[in-house]
Design a protein around this motif. Structure first.
Motif, mmCIF file in Angstrom:
data_model
loop_
_atom_site.group_PDB
_atom_site.id
_atom_site.type_symbol
_atom_site.label_atom_id
_atom_site.label_comp_id
_atom_site.label_asym_id
_atom_site.label_seq_id
_atom_site.Cartn_x
_atom_site.Cartn_y
_atom_site.Cartn_z
ATOM 1 N N GLY A 49 -22.578 38.947 -35.813
ATOM 2 C CA GLY A 49 -21.579 37.934 -35.475
ATOM 3 C C GLY A 49 -21.622 37.525 -34.022
ATOM 4 N N ASP A 50 -21.337 36.246 -33.759
ATOM 5 C CA ASP A 50 -21.230 35.780 -32.388
ATOM 6 C C ASP A 50 -19.769 35.859 -31.940
ATOM 7 O OD1 ASP A 50 -19.946 33.580 -33.536
ATOM 8 O OD2 ASP A 50 -21.572 32.170 -33.122
ATOM 9 N N HIS A 51 -19.402 35.148 -30.890
ATOM 10 C CA HIS A 51 -18.043 35.258 -30.364
ATOM 11 C C HIS A 51 -16.998 34.735 -31.346
ATOM 12 C CE1 HIS A 51 -15.299 36.114 -27.134
ATOM 13 N NE2 HIS A 51 -14.847 34.875 -27.081
ATOM 14 N N VAL B 62 -12.362 44.390 -32.707
ATOM 15 C CA VAL B 62 -13.337 43.932 -33.707
ATOM 16 C C VAL B 62 -14.269 42.970 -32.991
ATOM 17 C CG1 VAL B 62 -13.718 42.867 -35.948
ATOM 18 C CG2 VAL B 62 -11.614 44.158 -35.536
ATOM 19 N N GLN B 63 -15.545 43.317 -32.951
ATOM 20 C CA GLN B 63 -16.501 42.601 -32.116
ATOM 21 C C GLN B 63 -17.740 42.200 -32.913
ATOM 22 O OE1 GLN B 63 -15.132 42.267 -29.227
ATOM 23 N NE2 GLN B 63 -16.699 41.419 -27.871
ATOM 24 N N GLY B 64 -18.221 40.996 -32.670
ATOM 25 C CA GLY B 64 -19.472 40.564 -33.279
ATOM 26 C C GLY B 64 -20.652 41.302 -32.674
ATOM 27 N N GLY B 65 -21.622 41.634 -33.503
ATOM 28 C CA GLY B 65 -22.775 42.381 -33.030
ATOM 29 C C GLY B 65 -23.613 41.637 -32.017
ATOM 30 N N ASN B 66 -23.516 40.302 -32.008
ATOM 31 C CA ASN B 66 -24.271 39.485 -31.047
ATOM 32 C C ASN B 66 -23.346 38.657 -30.158
ATOM 33 O OD1 ASN B 66 -26.921 40.263 -31.743
ATOM 34 N ND2 ASN B 66 -26.885 38.919 -33.535
#
Length: 216
Positions: free
Chosen positions: A183-185, A157-161
């Motif tokens: 989303g960031d880190h 699951v990863q943030g888009g930014n």
């Protein structure tokens, strides 16, 4: 699924890397145990870990929030990856003693630990939150081999930014990836994105609960 607040039961575990701590949030009728580790820059108070711990027990997934020995000792800097793996391996027998299939999970550095150790420990699957594919601005320093070598069903699951690796940067492989838009880190989202913090956490928890429903 609506989040619920439950006071965890805590347990300390001695490992070769020092004393670790587990906060247990059991499901009433559990079918899986999610062992959830933190990153190198924070502990189990991270928003994504807390969101999952609040939601998953109602879905039949017990949660074990794992604090590495360096955090329990009050240190501010995480040790080398080898030491993190040692701490994780040292507490695994306590997790396995639940009698439930254990899904190894973590955010950032904890996601790397879960991927590196999953096969050797007999994890049923891996949940990697904010997997740090590379240091910010250094895509040539890829850690893709750790992810690709998990050897078990894996969800990222990863943030888009996320500056540590946006979803489009991830290589092909036998894993799934879900994106938290903007989303960031840490899965924080800017106000101008039109996505609220609550919505970001709903996207994350929905992706995880949906994926876990297929883990048997």
């Amino acid at each position: 699924m609506k989040a619920t607040e439950t006071a965890p039961r805590t347990e300390t575990v001695d490992t070769e890397a020092g004393t670790a701590r587990i906060s247990w949030l059991p499901a009433r009728e559990p079918r899986l145990l999610l062992a959830l580790g933190h990153g190198a820059g924070g502990g189990i108070e991270a928003r994504d870990l807390r969101a999952l711990a609040a939601v998953l027990p109602a879905c039949g997934v017990s949660v074990a929030l794992v604090e590495q020995p360096w955090r329990v000792a009050g240190k501010k800097l995480a040790p080398a990856p080898k030491t993190l793996d040692t701490g994780w391996r040292g507490l695994w027998p306590v997790l396995a003693a639940s009698g439930l299939p254990v899904v190894a999970a973590g955010r950032s550095a904890g996601a790397r630990v879960a991927c590196r150790t999953a096969s050797g420990l007999g994890a049923r699957a891996v949940l990697a939150l904010s997997f740090p594919l590379h240091p910010p601005g250094r895509p040539e320093k890829s850690r893709k081999d750790e992810l690709l070598a998990s050897g078990v069903p894996t969800l990222v699951v990863q943030g888009g930014n996320d500056p540590f690796g946006r979803p489009a940067e991830f290589p092909p492989g036998e894993y799934r990836i879900a994106e938290v838009p903007h989303g960031d880190h840490g899965f924080a989202v800017p106000k101008r994105s039109g996505v609220t913090e609550d919505q970001a956490m709903e996207i994350l928890t929905s992706a995880v609960t949906g994926w876990l429903a297929g883990i048997v």
